[in-house]
Scaffold this motif. Structure first.
Motif, PDB file in Angstrom:
ATOM      1  N   ASN A 180       0.820  -1.209   0.000  1.00  0.00           N
ATOM      2  CA  ASN A 180       0.000   0.000   0.000  1.00  0.00           C
ATOM      3  C   ASN A 180       0.855   1.260   0.000  1.00  0.00           C
ATOM      4  N   THR A 263      -0.425  -9.097  -7.472  1.00  0.00           N
ATOM      5  CA  THR A 263      -0.036  -8.794  -6.091  1.00  0.00           C
ATOM      6  C   THR A 263       0.001 -10.060  -5.241  1.00  0.00           C
ATOM      7  N   THR A 269      -0.334 -11.320  -1.096  1.00  0.00           N
ATOM      8  CA  THR A 269      -1.705 -10.964  -0.755  1.00  0.00           C
ATOM      9  C   THR A 269      -2.360 -10.308  -1.960  1.00  0.00           C
ATOM     10  N   LYS A 271      -4.249  -7.679  -3.502  1.00  0.00           N
ATOM     11  CA  LYS A 271      -4.646  -6.309  -3.211  1.00  0.00           C
ATOM     12  C   LYS A 271      -4.918  -5.555  -4.507  1.00  0.00           C
TER      13      LYS A 271
END
Length: 332
Positions: A180, A263, A269, A271
């Motif tokens: 992120n 991703t 994970t 995302k």
């Protein structure tokens, strides 16, 4: 010196765009395969060397974004050995879009993506997360500090100083930014570039040389903050790109599954900011049933992926979330 050698030398020396403009006058076919130990296309080599200006020049001259055939396909005399790689895989040059994605050359990817074919774009999107990760440390403060420590290596003549340096080196760490944080950092850099262009008089809805708007690029690349900023500045939500006739909402939906798979593979994970981007575009009045040049809609694009080959539950749930957002908005 032949043309291939001249072109590669110009790239290695960081020659000016004027030099390349002059150099390219020597050939009539811009889908020229450079000869050497590893034959390659002009545009792919320009991507590898991070020369966006040369990439743009070649596109303007009609260079293909598809990998070029190095040698004709030939019948394999040893079909029983295909499992070991005797299958003509190396008869093509590198894929410019895929290379830009995999190596984190964001500006080149942003320019080329709307010009590429659907299949090429989807394939490259799988590697975009890989490129983000490979470059995630380049801007990190930890890496800068580590490099400074390496460059400050003292002489071994002073055992105490050298011993302290070894101790500091052993204690130093490079913390990898999260997915992120990395994505947001890239998105904010895009926002800065957009704001700089707009402040210089660029129409926020202008269709660029690559056939799309800034909002289209931001929607494709998962730049949530950029999408939000551009819409706040008055960007129109339904301007399609010239290659496919897809709106920002359509490309945001189409990029969803490749983002999830990429991703998951690279970061562990699944995302994707695409659902949040689609919500923003719908709130801004985007037409959920806008049809592209071939009649495809956003919901059709989501369903066009072979979901039977996706075995990850996390990815399936994220796909269902996108489907729900579209159908709640009246998609058909």
């Amino acid at each position: 010196m032949n043309f291939s050698q001249e072109f590669e030398q110009a790239l290695n020396q960081g020659a000016s765009l004027e030099k390349f403009t002059s150099l390219l006058k020597k050939i009539s076919n811009y889908n020229y395969v450079l000869q050497g130990e590893e034959p390659d296309s002009l545009i792919h080599l320009a991507v590898v060397n991070d020369r966006l200006d040369v990439v743009k020049l070649l596109v303007q001259q009609g260079a293909s974004l598809e990998p070029l055939e190095i040698c004709p396909q030939s019948e394999n005399p040893y079909p029983e050995f295909e499992v070991f790689g005797f299958d003509d895989d190396e008869r093509f040059t590198g894929d410019p879009l895929l290379s830009a994605a995999a190596t984190g050359k964001q500006e080149i990817f942003e320019f080329l993506a709307p010009l590429a074919s659907i299949s090429q774009r989807r394939q490259a999107m799988l590697y975009l997360a890989d490129g983000l990760k490979s470059n995630s440390l380049l801007d990190s403060e930890d890496k800068t500090s580590f490099q400074q420590l390496i460059s400050s290596k003292p002489s071994t003549d002073n055992p105490d100083t050298f011993g302290q340096w070894l101790h500091d080196l052993a204690q130093s760490t490079i913390t990898e930014p999260s997915l992120n944080d990395t994505r947001r950092s890239v998105s904010l850099k895009f926002v800065e570039r957009c704001q700089a262009q707009i402040s210089q008089g660029l129409n926020i809805n202008r269709i660029g040389d690559n056939g799309c708007t800034l909002l289209w690029t931001a929607s494709n690349n998962g730049y949530l903050e950029a999408v939000q900023t551009l819409l706040q500045l008055g960007a129109t939500a339904d301007i399609p790109n010239q290659t496919d006739g897809w709106t920002p909402l359509m490309i945001a939906v189409d990029a969803h599954i490749p983002w999830l798979c990429g991703t998951k593979s690279i970061w562990g994970t699944a995302k994707s900011q695409q659902v949040n981007i689609v919500r923003l575009l719908l709130e801004a009045g985007a037409n959920v049933n806008f049809a592209g040049k071939n009649g495809e809609t956003a919901l059709y694009l989501l369903h066009s992926f072979d979901r039977e080959e996706i075995f990850d539950e996390e990815i399936h749930l994220a796909i269902c979330e996108m489907e729900s957002v579209l159908t709640d908005a009246g998609a058909r």
